[in-house]
Design a protein around this motif. Sequence first.
Motif, PDB file in Angstrom:
ATOM      1  N   SER A  13      -5.270   2.734  13.834  1.00  0.00           N
ATOM      2  CA  SER A  13      -6.365   2.567  12.890  1.00  0.00           C
ATOM      3  C   SER A  13      -6.326   3.651  11.815  1.00  0.00           C
ATOM      4  O   SER A  13      -6.496   3.371  10.624  1.00  0.00           O
ATOM      5  N   CYS A  14      -6.082   4.870  12.219  1.00  0.00           N
ATOM      6  CA  CYS A  14      -5.980   5.984  11.274  1.00  0.00           C
ATOM      7  C   CYS A  14      -4.796   5.778  10.327  1.00  0.00           C
ATOM      8  O   CYS A  14      -4.916   5.975   9.116  1.00  0.00           O
ATOM      9  N   TRP A  15      -3.659   5.350  10.880  1.00  0.00           N
ATOM     10  CA  TRP A  15      -2.470   5.101  10.064  1.00  0.00           C
ATOM     11  C   TRP A  15      -2.763   4.030   9.019  1.00  0.00           C
ATOM     12  O   TRP A  15      -2.404   4.172   7.857  1.00  0.00           O
ATOM     13  N   GLU A  16      -3.457   2.963   9.422  1.00  0.00           N
ATOM     14  CA  GLU A  16      -3.791   1.884   8.488  1.00  0.00           C
ATOM     15  C   GLU A  16      -4.685   2.390   7.357  1.00  0.00           C
ATOM     16  O   GLU A  16      -4.482   2.038   6.207  1.00  0.00           O
ATOM     17  N   ARG A  17      -5.673   3.216   7.688  1.00  0.00           N
ATOM     18  CA  ARG A  17      -6.564   3.756   6.657  1.00  0.00           C
ATOM     19  C   ARG A  17      -5.785   4.638   5.679  1.00  0.00           C
ATOM     20  O   ARG A  17      -6.024   4.607   4.480  1.00  0.00           O
ATOM     21  N   CYS A  18      -4.868   5.422   6.192  1.00  0.00           N
ATOM     22  CA  CYS A  18      -4.087   6.329   5.337  1.00  0.00           C
ATOM     23  C   CYS A  18      -3.126   5.558   4.436  1.00  0.00           C
ATOM     24  O   CYS A  18      -3.014   5.850   3.249  1.00  0.00           O
ATOM     25  N   ILE A  19      -2.430   4.599   4.971  1.00  0.00           N
ATOM     26  CA  ILE A  19      -1.401   3.882   4.214  1.00  0.00           C
ATOM     27  C   ILE A  19      -2.013   2.883   3.230  1.00  0.00           C
ATOM     28  O   ILE A  19      -1.421   2.599   2.186  1.00  0.00           O
ATOM     29  N   ALA A  20      -3.203   2.378   3.522  1.00  0.00           N
ATOM     30  CA  ALA A  20      -3.825   1.369   2.658  1.00  0.00           C
ATOM     31  C   ALA A  20      -4.004   1.881   1.238  1.00  0.00           C
ATOM     32  O   ALA A  20      -3.848   1.133   0.274  1.00  0.00           O
ATOM     33  N   GLY A  21      -4.297   3.150   1.067  1.00  0.00           N
ATOM     34  CA  GLY A  21      -4.480   3.694  -0.265  1.00  0.00           C
ATOM     35  C   GLY A  21      -3.179   3.975  -0.980  1.00  0.00           C
ATOM     36  O   GLY A  21      -3.160   4.146  -2.196  1.00  0.00           O
ATOM     37  N   LYS A  22      -2.089   4.030  -0.258  1.00  0.00           N
ATOM     38  CA  LYS A  22      -0.801   4.369  -0.858  1.00  0.00           C
ATOM     39  C   LYS A  22      -0.007   3.144  -1.311  1.00  0.00           C
ATOM     40  O   LYS A  22       0.802   3.236  -2.228  1.00  0.00           O
ATOM     41  N   ILE A  23      -0.238   2.012  -0.699  1.00  0.00           N
ATOM     42  CA  ILE A  23       0.536   0.807  -1.014  1.00  0.00           C
ATOM     43  C   ILE A  23       0.346   0.348  -2.463  1.00  0.00           C
ATOM     44  O   ILE A  23       1.334   0.051  -3.140  1.00  0.00           O
ATOM     45  N   PRO A  24      -0.883   0.284  -2.988  1.00  0.00           N
ATOM     46  CA  PRO A  24      -1.007  -0.131  -4.394  1.00  0.00           C
ATOM     47  C   PRO A  24      -0.226   0.771  -5.346  1.00  0.00           C
ATOM     48  O   PRO A  24       0.411   0.287  -6.290  1.00  0.00           O
ATOM     49  N   ASP A  25      -0.254   2.079  -5.109  1.00  0.00           N
ATOM     50  CA  ASP A  25       0.491   3.010  -5.956  1.00  0.00           C
ATOM     51  C   ASP A  25       1.999   2.777  -5.825  1.00  0.00           C
ATOM     52  O   ASP A  25       2.719   2.782  -6.813  1.00  0.00           O
ATOM     53  N   LEU A  26       2.459   2.558  -4.602  1.00  0.00           N
ATOM     54  CA  LEU A  26       3.871   2.290  -4.366  1.00  0.00           C
ATOM     55  C   LEU A  26       4.307   1.032  -5.119  1.00  0.00           C
ATOM     56  O   LEU A  26       5.335   1.023  -5.797  1.00  0.00           O
ATOM     57  N   LEU A  27       3.506  -0.035  -5.026  1.00  0.00           N
ATOM     58  CA  LEU A  27       3.854  -1.286  -5.700  1.00  0.00           C
ATOM     59  C   LEU A  27       3.827  -1.128  -7.217  1.00  0.00           C
ATOM     60  O   LEU A  27       4.653  -1.713  -7.925  1.00  0.00           O
ATOM     61  N   CYS A  28       2.914  -0.339  -7.716  1.00  0.00           N
ATOM     62  CA  CYS A  28       2.865  -0.075  -9.160  1.00  0.00           C
ATOM     63  C   CYS A  28       4.138   0.636  -9.605  1.00  0.00           C
ATOM     64  O   CYS A  28       4.743   0.270 -10.624  1.00  0.00           O
ATOM     65  N   ARG A  29       4.571   1.625  -8.854  1.00  0.00           N
ATOM     66  CA  ARG A  29       5.799   2.350  -9.202  1.00  0.00           C
ATOM     67  C   ARG A  29       7.017   1.442  -9.123  1.00  0.00           C
ATOM     68  O   ARG A  29       7.902   1.499  -9.981  1.00  0.00           O
ATOM     69  N   VAL A  30       7.068   0.576  -8.099  1.00  0.00           N
ATOM     70  CA  VAL A  30       8.187  -0.363  -7.948  1.00  0.00           C
ATOM     71  C   VAL A  30       8.233  -1.318  -9.131  1.00  0.00           C
ATOM     72  O   VAL A  30       9.289  -1.570  -9.708  1.00  0.00           O
TER      73      VAL A  30
END
Length: 89
Positions: A13-30
């Motif tokens: 659950s903690c991992w999901e909360r942490c990664i959820a905010g990073k995915i949009p930024d990652l996709l924007c950079r890609v």
Amino acid sequence: MCWKEKWNGEIYSCWERCIAGKIPDLLCRVRDQAKETARSKDVLVEDDMSVLTDFKPPWIKTETWKQMIEIWNTPEWKAKSKRNKKNQN
């Protein structure tokens, strides 16, 4: 390091909360990298994201990349992107 199995749910659950905010930024950079690569090959990149089909990163499956491009080409996504850019300014 190893933890007890009873902690798996909380750790996940903690991992999901942490990664959820990073995915949009990652996709924007890609997406931005794909645009940059396309432009370096003299491809005109405007509103139609389908021109990025041939410029996917190697770690994303072709079918997944095509699905992402389909989403990026929807009016809903484009409107949301435009709002977000406006809010950043």
